[in-house]
Design a protein around this motif. Sequence first.
Motif, PDB file in Angstrom:
ATOM      1  N   GLY A 156     -46.040 -29.418  67.813  1.00 32.75           N
ATOM      2  CA  GLY A 156     -45.571 -30.421  66.598  1.00 32.75           C
ATOM      3  C   GLY A 156     -45.386 -31.498  66.893  1.00 32.75           C
ATOM      4  O   GLY A 156     -45.733 -32.591  66.394  1.00 32.75           O
ATOM      5  N   TYR A 157     -44.225 -31.737  68.272  1.00 32.10           N
ATOM      6  CA  TYR A 157     -43.949 -33.095  68.418  1.00 32.10           C
ATOM      7  C   TYR A 157     -45.280 -33.987  68.907  1.00 32.10           C
ATOM      8  O   TYR A 157     -45.402 -35.095  68.454  1.00 32.10           O
ATOM      9  CB  TYR A 157     -43.121 -32.864  69.522  1.00 32.10           C
ATOM     10  N   ALA A 158     -46.157 -33.472  69.714  1.00 27.60           N
ATOM     11  CA  ALA A 158     -47.146 -34.101  70.246  1.00 27.60           C
ATOM     12  C   ALA A 158     -48.126 -34.800  69.248  1.00 27.60           C
ATOM     13  O   ALA A 158     -48.558 -35.635  69.063  1.00 27.60           O
ATOM     14  CB  ALA A 158     -48.103 -33.263  71.147  1.00 27.60           C
ATOM     15  N   ARG A 159     -48.117 -33.604  68.089  1.00 29.81           N
ATOM     16  CA  ARG A 159     -49.359 -34.027  67.350  1.00 29.81           C
ATOM     17  C   ARG A 159     -48.744 -35.186  66.315  1.00 29.81           C
ATOM     18  O   ARG A 159     -49.428 -36.076  65.716  1.00 29.81           O
ATOM     19  CB  ARG A 159     -49.765 -32.898  66.394  1.00 29.81           C
ATOM     20  N   ALA A 189     -50.867 -45.737  76.955  1.00 28.65           N
ATOM     21  CA  ALA A 189     -51.891 -44.767  76.897  1.00 28.65           C
ATOM     22  C   ALA A 189     -52.731 -44.713  75.545  1.00 28.65           C
ATOM     23  O   ALA A 189     -53.469 -44.090  75.417  1.00 28.65           O
ATOM     24  CB  ALA A 189     -51.286 -43.378  77.298  1.00 28.65           C
ATOM     25  N   GLY A 190     -52.106 -45.457  74.615  1.00 30.45           N
ATOM     26  CA  GLY A 190     -53.143 -45.543  73.303  1.00 30.45           C
ATOM     27  C   GLY A 190     -52.592 -44.844  72.152  1.00 30.45           C
ATOM     28  O   GLY A 190     -53.382 -44.598  71.381  1.00 30.45           O
ATOM     29  N   HIS A 191     -51.534 -44.434  72.430  1.00 32.10           N
ATOM     30  CA  HIS A 191     -50.914 -43.547  71.277  1.00 32.10           C
ATOM     31  C   HIS A 191     -49.909 -44.177  70.275  1.00 32.10           C
ATOM     32  O   HIS A 191     -48.889 -43.600  69.780  1.00 32.10           O
ATOM     33  CB  HIS A 191     -50.406 -42.007  71.389  1.00 32.10           C
ATOM     34  N   GLY A 192     -49.584 -45.685  70.401  1.00 34.05           N
ATOM     35  CA  GLY A 192     -48.943 -46.420  69.545  1.00 34.05           C
ATOM     36  C   GLY A 192     -47.538 -46.236  70.236  1.00 34.05           C
ATOM     37  O   GLY A 192     -47.279 -45.506  71.044  1.00 34.05           O
ATOM     38  N   ALA A 193     -46.549 -47.227  69.702  1.00 34.33           N
ATOM     39  CA  ALA A 193     -45.338 -47.551  70.266  1.00 34.33           C
ATOM     40  C   ALA A 193     -44.427 -46.393  70.015  1.00 34.33           C
ATOM     41  O   ALA A 193     -44.584 -45.671  69.003  1.00 34.33           O
ATOM     42  CB  ALA A 193     -44.667 -48.700  69.772  1.00 34.33           C
ATOM     43  N   GLN A 194     -43.693 -45.894  70.995  1.00 36.78           N
ATOM     44  CA  GLN A 194     -42.645 -45.021  70.814  1.00 36.78           C
ATOM     45  C   GLN A 194     -41.257 -45.685  71.000  1.00 36.78           C
ATOM     46  O   GLN A 194     -41.244 -46.459  71.943  1.00 36.78           O
ATOM     47  CB  GLN A 194     -42.828 -43.752  71.803  1.00 36.78           C
ATOM     48  N   TRP A 195     -40.291 -45.223  70.614  1.00 32.71           N
ATOM     49  CA  TRP A 195     -39.102 -45.740  70.684  1.00 32.71           C
ATOM     50  C   TRP A 195     -38.524 -45.779  72.142  1.00 32.71           C
ATOM     51  O   TRP A 195     -37.973 -46.666  72.686  1.00 32.71           O
ATOM     52  CB  TRP A 195     -38.039 -45.358  69.961  1.00 32.71           C
ATOM     53  N   SER A 250     -35.155 -39.978  73.607  1.00 32.82           N
ATOM     54  CA  SER A 250     -34.817 -39.982  72.167  1.00 32.82           C
ATOM     55  C   SER A 250     -36.336 -39.708  71.458  1.00 32.82           C
ATOM     56  O   SER A 250     -36.289 -39.481  70.055  1.00 32.82           O
ATOM     57  CB  SER A 250     -34.828 -41.668  71.636  1.00 32.82           C
ATOM     58  N   LYS A 251     -37.539 -39.538  72.091  1.00 33.92           N
ATOM     59  CA  LYS A 251     -38.569 -38.980  71.543  1.00 33.92           C
ATOM     60  C   LYS A 251     -38.383 -37.761  70.985  1.00 33.92           C
ATOM     61  O   LYS A 251     -39.328 -37.152  70.229  1.00 33.92           O
ATOM     62  CB  LYS A 251     -39.949 -39.170  72.389  1.00 33.92           C
ATOM     63  N   PHE A 252     -37.291 -37.099  71.307  1.00 33.75           N
ATOM     64  CA  PHE A 252     -37.404 -35.745  71.014  1.00 33.75           C
ATOM     65  C   PHE A 252     -36.538 -35.392  69.809  1.00 33.75           C
ATOM     66  O   PHE A 252     -35.975 -34.258  69.307  1.00 33.75           O
ATOM     67  CB  PHE A 252     -36.665 -34.854  72.025  1.00 33.75           C
ATOM     68  N   VAL A 253     -35.763 -36.511  69.132  1.00 30.71           N
ATOM     69  CA  VAL A 253     -34.961 -36.505  68.066  1.00 30.71           C
ATOM     70  C   VAL A 253     -35.478 -37.045  66.597  1.00 30.71           C
ATOM     71  O   VAL A 253     -36.369 -37.900  66.866  1.00 30.71           O
ATOM     72  CB  VAL A 253     -33.676 -36.896  68.432  1.00 30.71           C
ATOM     73  N   GLU A 254     -34.865 -36.762  65.801  1.00 36.31           N
ATOM     74  CA  GLU A 254     -35.414 -37.342  64.375  1.00 36.31           C
ATOM     75  C   GLU A 254     -34.946 -38.907  64.423  1.00 36.31           C
ATOM     76  O   GLU A 254     -35.630 -39.739  64.148  1.00 36.31           O
ATOM     77  CB  GLU A 254     -34.678 -36.767  63.335  1.00 36.31           C
ATOM     78  N   ASN A 255     -33.716 -39.259  64.827  1.00 33.94           N
ATOM     79  CA  ASN A 255     -33.155 -40.541  64.503  1.00 33.94           C
ATOM     80  C   ASN A 255     -33.538 -41.398  65.813  1.00 33.94           C
ATOM     81  O   ASN A 255     -32.422 -41.940  66.409  1.00 33.94           O
ATOM     82  CB  ASN A 255     -31.854 -40.525  64.208  1.00 33.94           C
ATOM     83  N   VAL A 310     -26.060 -24.806  76.737  1.00 33.29           N
ATOM     84  CA  VAL A 310     -26.561 -25.230  75.286  1.00 33.29           C
ATOM     85  C   VAL A 310     -27.910 -25.645  75.754  1.00 33.29           C
ATOM     86  O   VAL A 310     -28.068 -26.035  76.809  1.00 33.29           O
ATOM     87  CB  VAL A 310     -25.750 -26.211  74.720  1.00 33.29           C
ATOM     88  N   GLU A 311     -28.668 -25.884  74.722  1.00 36.02           N
ATOM     89  CA  GLU A 311     -29.852 -26.503  74.659  1.00 36.02           C
ATOM     90  C   GLU A 311     -29.677 -28.169  74.453  1.00 36.02           C
ATOM     91  O   GLU A 311     -29.011 -28.670  73.600  1.00 36.02           O
ATOM     92  CB  GLU A 311     -31.211 -26.215  73.914  1.00 36.02           C
ATOM     93  N   ASP A 312     -30.042 -28.993  75.383  1.00 40.22           N
ATOM     94  CA  ASP A 312     -29.986 -30.506  75.086  1.00 40.22           C
ATOM     95  C   ASP A 312     -31.072 -30.890  73.968  1.00 40.22           C
ATOM     96  O   ASP A 312     -31.832 -30.080  73.668  1.00 40.22           O
ATOM     97  CB  ASP A 312     -30.168 -31.216  76.475  1.00 40.22           C
ATOM     98  N   MET A 313     -30.969 -32.116  73.897  1.00 36.73           N
ATOM     99  CA  MET A 313     -32.064 -32.773  72.844  1.00 36.73           C
ATOM    100  C   MET A 313     -33.452 -32.478  73.101  1.00 36.73           C
ATOM    101  O   MET A 313     -34.295 -32.684  72.478  1.00 36.73           O
ATOM    102  CB  MET A 313     -31.689 -34.161  72.514  1.00 36.73           C
TER     103      MET A 313
END
Lengths: 79, 446
Positions: free
Chosen positions: B16-19, B51-57, B168-173, B418-421
């Motif tokens: 889901g994240y990757a898509r 790599a061509g998939h747009g900017a990521q924070w 941060s790529k793994f979180v909503e905000n 615990v699980e981290d982000m």
Amino acid sequence: MNEPEDLPPTTTVRITVDRTICGSTAFCEQVAPELFDLSGSPDGIPIVRSPVITDPDQVVLAREAATMCPTGAIEVTEE
Amino acid sequence: MSEVASPMRDIEEAIGYARTVHDAPSHVLTSYEDINFVLRSQDFAPLAAEAGHGAQWHTLVIRGVAADLHGQEHFERRRILTALLKRTAVLKGYEQEYLIPEIDRLLRAAPAVSGDPDNVRVDLVTELRRSLIRLIARLVGVDRVVEGTKVDEEFESLVAAVERGVRSKFVENQEQVTREALNAQHRMVEEYFNPARKSREEIYARIRAGELDDDAMPNDLLSLIVRHQDYYDGFGPDAANREASLLMVAAVGSTVNALCFAVADLDRWLRRHPEDEDRRLEPAFLQRCFAESMRLGQTNNLYRTATTTTTLPSGTLVKDGEVVIVNRPAGNAELESGGTSAIAEHGFDPDRVLQGKVAQYGLGFGGGAHMCIGKDLAVAGFPRLASVEADQLGLAVRMFRMLQERGARVDLDATELVEDMTGRPTWKTLVVECRRTVEAKGGAPK
């Protein structure tokens, strides 16, 4: 066993590649194409062009290739 | 402990994240053969904006650092950094000068238990993190932290903020987390890196003027950056600063978690296998323990982007631009099957021999050209060295051994995983009881 970087700079050394842990990163060929050949290798494991070397500049490069190898597959030992 | 990781965990979430983020078809790799192929291949790049998939924070925090580069650029950067991260260069005299004093400092402040002033309780997550920050600050060259007489809590909070930004790529905000990370990076540079860098620039100028010998420069990352300033400037004005902040973050967080896993896994192993108590200080045994913990504990997925259309060994066709998700737990678990383990159970086994041409840490350090650059510093020549003495161990395994020398025993009622982000199992609390000193004999604390 000597660590590669512990060897004196001018000496006769033997270069070996542990085929069981080589990661085929090609760093060794990039550092020292005159010593390591991947393009002619059938399985992604570098071919050591000259297993025993004495040239001081080549010894330095061999040691750097061993240090850069992420898997630690290259061994440079004093003869 | 390590068993909380399930090989199939988070796959749907990862897809889901990757898509969502990349809007590109993706493939989840669970076979070790495919994983090994992708990690070794030059045709798969780290997941990055270019790599061509747009900017990521998160790329704002890591752009231009070694982990963000690919191909020849990555090799050249790694060649520069390897000169600093050579184990023998870093660790020469390190144990006596820095490691032992740091562990002593850690234990000196710990509260005594059981009415014995030599027995103490320590939360390894908190205290090892502070110790690692000081030790890695020395490697980076953060004089203000190294020379400080107490743990610098302000710097600790900056490290944590940058750490969150990297993930941060793994979180909503993403935007908020990234902004906080960028602010932390800015303060780290202004208040901590720049004064240290200025002193190194002055030393380097005097070296070039022939006033000082070359070895007057400290052996740290900021010195390395000063020596290669023109090179780093080619990656933008702040690439060097990001490199320094990222080394701090990556070396601290992952090492603390790996050490905690190793301590917890060995503790549980010894409770089940008291006959191995005699091996507890053997360097080779501890190396294997640490490597086995790395294999089981580093369970987050890895992401790569195909830079050309490629067929994997399984026959899967990955088209140019598509994303592959490396499921590390699945790959690592596959390595166990059919092995010659001393015991027939899944999980931690220091005597385990994995299948094929695979080191005991499996995919714990990643693989291929992007294998963790700190691996040698952490675990030394393992597994190349057939035998190993205590002074040949890497930094992380040495710290692991120091805790064993002091009889570290886990308080099973004071642990929290615990699980981290990113979804990776991460220790929040791991309390051990141990002795303050090595000299005191008599086994583990009562």
